[in-house]
Scaffold this active site. Sequence first.
Site, mmCIF file in Angstrom:
data_model
loop_
_atom_site.group_PDB
_atom_site.id
_atom_site.type_symbol
_atom_site.label_atom_id
_atom_site.label_comp_id
_atom_site.label_asym_id
_atom_site.label_seq_id
_atom_site.Cartn_x
_atom_site.Cartn_y
_atom_site.Cartn_z
ATOM 1 N N HIS A 165 64.658 52.781 51.521
ATOM 2 C CA HIS A 165 65.731 52.061 52.064
ATOM 3 C C HIS A 165 66.976 52.358 50.978
ATOM 4 C CE1 HIS A 165 63.949 50.140 55.442
ATOM 5 N NE2 HIS A 165 64.960 49.800 55.827
ATOM 6 N N HIS A 212 59.899 44.853 48.823
ATOM 7 C CA HIS A 212 59.696 45.430 47.727
ATOM 8 C C HIS A 212 59.847 44.821 46.534
ATOM 9 C CE1 HIS A 212 59.589 49.743 49.637
ATOM 10 N NE2 HIS A 212 60.905 49.238 50.313
#
Length: 396
Positions: A165, A212
């Site tokens: 991302h 993450h």
Amino acid sequence: MAADLLRSLQDAQLVARFQRRCGLFPRDRPCPPADPPAHPPADPPAHPPAHPPAHPPAHPPADRDRRGSGPQVHAQKYIVKNYFYYYLFKFSAAMGQEIFYITFLPFTHWNIDPYVSRRLIVIWVVVMYIGQIAKDILKWPRPFSPPVVQLEKRVIAEYGMPSTHTMAATAISFTLLISTMNRYKYPFEVGVMAAVLFSTLVSLSRLYTGMHTVLDVVCGALITGLLIAVTYPAWNLIDHLHSANPLFPILVLVVPFFLCYNYPASESYSPTRADTTTILAAGAGGTLGFWINHFFKLASEPTKYVLRGIPPITWGVLLLGLTKFTVGIVVVLLVRQLVRSLSLQVLYSWFRVATGNREARRRLEIEVPYKFVTYTSVGLCATTFVPLLHRFLGLL
């Protein structure tokens, strides 16, 4: 010293503290007050370790979580105490998903500048492929839950390092900036601020959603910056490869399909290979469309470069842009659904698989071909057929 810094950036507690600061708490614990302390108490020893080792084992804990405790992780409940951050970061996270790519990239081609969209697509594909394949080579797990609250069910089975991302957001925002700064007249400082803001929001959304660690996000941004710096001198060459040779379409289709079909195998299924195939196929289809436009002279660009000003945004311009986008995206979605259904029927018949067997879609010999054919058609439709349809309807 550097090892200690890396371990601290991998710490799941760092992600959990960011979530708590933004008002996101797990429901299975007592909910702290609205303004939590700067240093919340450590989790009980019974919880999994807060960070993975510097060199993850061959079978990291994330694999065991996916195989044994996946349903419990998916069923995790949470409490939101600040809905501004919740909706801000959920929206920002969507800026790194298919819904964004399948709308923003075609919109750029139809309403802004094909020159810019070509560069965006090429750099996006290169960056995303490197990021996706790095995940399945490094096999670093995502932040442990608990203490982290994980909001996205679909990608829990994927590995974490690096954050794709972050890579996509950084690549798209700064490629857009670099490609337009000497082509259009606008305040450069505003462009830099917009690129930084967009990539920062998407990066922070990966921490907020618990997908993450800070190290994943930092490495994703650094890798993308390095790739942009290394490839920038060749951008003009890459941009004109589509007109170099009549055999170029074969190269565009064969190489991406080979990379998808030989994607690193994983011990347990994750959507990484399917997402990678989607990205490479869309890029191949778009690049093939650029070649068709040039080879058959379906589109033309000014031969002389002139620095252009951004036209005023009037109601007429907005209505035209919205109409072109609506017509285009409807056609693209119809093509995607039609080709997807037909390719699955052909593959199911070829491999003698029951039509209702959804698990069969995960098989290599079915997943890669149907994804590749579907999204190559989407890219080709968006860059060639839709602009021709716009011209036929007088939407210029």
